[in-house]
Write an enzyme that holds these catalytic residues in place. Structure first.
Site, PDB file in Angstrom:
ATOM      1  N   ALA A   8       0.798  -1.228   0.000  1.00  0.00           N
ATOM      2  CA  ALA A   8       0.000   0.000   0.000  1.00  0.00           C
ATOM      3  C   ALA A   8       0.826   1.271   0.000  1.00  0.00           C
ATOM      4  CB  ALA A   8      -0.933   0.005   1.221  1.00  0.00           C
ATOM      5  N   GLN A  77      -6.266   0.181   1.702  1.00  0.00           N
ATOM      6  CA  GLN A  77      -5.831   0.844   2.926  1.00  0.00           C
ATOM      7  C   GLN A  77      -5.730   2.337   2.610  1.00  0.00           C
ATOM      8  OE1 GLN A  77      -1.851   0.068   4.308  1.00  0.00           O
ATOM      9  NE2 GLN A  77      -2.392   0.302   6.463  1.00  0.00           N
ATOM     10  N   THR A  83       2.103  -1.620   9.653  1.00  0.00           N
ATOM     11  CA  THR A  83       1.937  -2.997   9.205  1.00  0.00           C
ATOM     12  C   THR A  83       0.759  -3.681   9.881  1.00  0.00           C
ATOM     13  OG1 THR A  83       4.330  -3.106   8.881  1.00  0.00           O
ATOM     14  CG2 THR A  83       3.147  -5.173   8.860  1.00  0.00           C
ATOM     15  N   GLY A 135      14.457  -4.402  14.235  1.00  0.00           N
ATOM     16  CA  GLY A 135      13.696  -5.073  15.269  1.00  0.00           C
ATOM     17  C   GLY A 135      14.408  -6.376  15.592  1.00  0.00           C
ATOM     18  N   HIS A 317      21.778   7.988 -28.940  1.00  0.00           N
ATOM     19  CA  HIS A 317      23.114   7.956 -29.537  1.00  0.00           C
ATOM     20  C   HIS A 317      24.119   8.721 -28.688  1.00  0.00           C
ATOM     21  CE1 HIS A 317      20.246  10.523 -31.928  1.00  0.00           C
ATOM     22  NE2 HIS A 317      20.915  11.450 -31.272  1.00  0.00           N
TER      23      HIS A 317
END
Length: 406
Positions: A8, A77, A83, A135, A317
């Site tokens: 999301a 969402q 999360t 974490g 080019h």
């Protein structure tokens, strides 16, 4: 078992590449990161729930209602509030144990199978040298099933309980939704799934830990698209389905998709993917690890090295493009030169959300948003970003970022 894939977010650290698409739709090795995640799940799930928000239509149009003949449901969402908030939104579509995965990571598919086979709530982890940036999962022995058990999850601790970093990939029982409802907003203004897991542990629920020791890349900043593409193209097997003219040279693993063309005098040194509709040469040099996207033009006397050129981009080019990420429909005027190495040989720095960041890369060129146009004989400094639709003047030396979407 379903896979709930969180896709999301915009990915503000990826600007300007996310001005017109969500981060999970950015390409790694020729296809969106989201597609890599879904592919990794294919053998262990019977459907997907995609949590979408920012530029949701881009995902709906690309994936559709089925993926690899498996059904796809969508959850919108409206606000990206973390999360836990995203996973909780999927509850109406989930009534059994499920996988929960971020749509912007690159990892070995074997990790998904290990998560699926534990039969319980499980966290994927990896040992890291500096756990204070992650974490961190603390351990509390081993269960009767031989799986190690978590006893804590701490975000970016000064005194880590272990060196096992939480990878943000999970297997959950539906009971997690009750804990998500009880999760409060963190200091970052988000509902964190780690807090939901901590409450689960406080109630003496068992949470297994799977340690991953293979490929895992959190792709959050523009140059990490190059890192992930390099890693993926290490496994590339050559294939020629398109047109390769007689006097073109292909060395190493090169994929030329159906509808692509490699003209006489071109020298392509893999690993390289040349996607459908792309036109390379004559007399161009493309070397790995590079992806020449759909309908891209790489013309006479152009060298492309270790770069991603997204759909419709053109270097017609006399240009050099090295270690760069180039958005859709960008155009390099004749004689445009990308510098990808500092004179002092230090790592290239790039500005991310207003802060100068050491990319860890000795060689890094430019990042172009969609629709960038350079004037002829433009020179671009290492680590420069040009926002969507930005332009340069003929003969200009660009030393700083430019544009509204950076």
């Amino acid at each position: 078992m379903k896979a709930v894939v969180v896709a999301a977010g915009e990915g503000t650290r990826m600007r300007p590449l996310t001005a017109n698409r969500p981060k999970p739709m950015l390409p790694v090795a020729g296809k969106p990161m989201l597609e890599h995640v879904m592919d990794a799940c294919e053998s262990v799930v019977d459907g997907y729930v995609l949590v979408v928000g920012y530029h949701a239509d881009a995902i709906r149009e690309h994936v559709g209602d089925e993926f690899r003949n498996l059904p796809v449901d969508y959850v919108e969402q409206d606000e990206q509030l973390g999360t836990a908030h995203a996973i909780g939104a999927a509850e109406p579509h989930v009534d059994e144990r499920f996988l929960a995965l971020n749509g912007d990571v690159v990892f070995d598919p074997g990790l998904v199978r290990r998560l699926a086979e534990t039969g319980t709530t499980t966290i994927a982890t990896m040992r890291v040298d500096d756990p204070t940036s992650y974490g961190v999962v603390g351990l509390d022995g081993t269960g009767e099933d031989g799986l190690r058990r978590a006893d804590s999850i701490v975000e970016k601790p000064d005194d880590p309980p272990s060196n096992l970093a939480n990878l943000g990939l999970y297997a959950f029982d539906p009971a997690i939704f009750d804990y998500i409802e009880r999760t409060g907003m963190s200091q970052r203004g988000e509902y964190e799934i780690t807090e939901s897991l901590e409450m689960l542990l406080d109630d003496d629920h068992q949470v297994a830990v799977v340690e991953h020791d293979d490929r895992w890349l959190d792709v959050g900043r523009p140059w990490e698209l190059l890192d992930a593409t390099e890693a993926k193209l290490n496994d590339l097997e050559g294939r020629i389905d398109g047109e390769v003219e007689e006097r073109a040279t292909l060395k190493g693993p090169v994929v030329v998709e159906e509808g692509a063309r490699v003209r006489d005098g071109a020298y392509v040194e893999g690993p390289v993917i040349i996607q459908s509709g792309a036109d390379v040469g004559p007399n161009a040099y493309v070397r790995g690890a590079s992806v020449i996207g759909p309908d891209v033009r790489v013309g006479n006397a152009v060298e492309v090295k270790n770069s991603i050129l997204m759909a419709g981009a053109s270097a017609g080019h006399l240009s050099y493009v090295g270690d760069s990420v180039v958005g859709r429909d960008a155009n390099f005027g004749a004689g445009t030169t990308v510098a990808n190495l500092r004179h002092d040989d230090d790592n290239v720095k790039m500005t991310v959300k207003g802060e100068r960041v050491d990319t860890g890369r000795r060689k890094l060129g430019v990042v172009f948003g969609d629709g960038v146009k350079t004037g002829i004989n433009t020179s671009l400094n290492p680590g420069t970003k040009l926002g969507a639709g930005a332009m340069t003047r003929p003969g200009e030396s660009v030393m700083e970022d430019r544009g509204d979407s950076i």
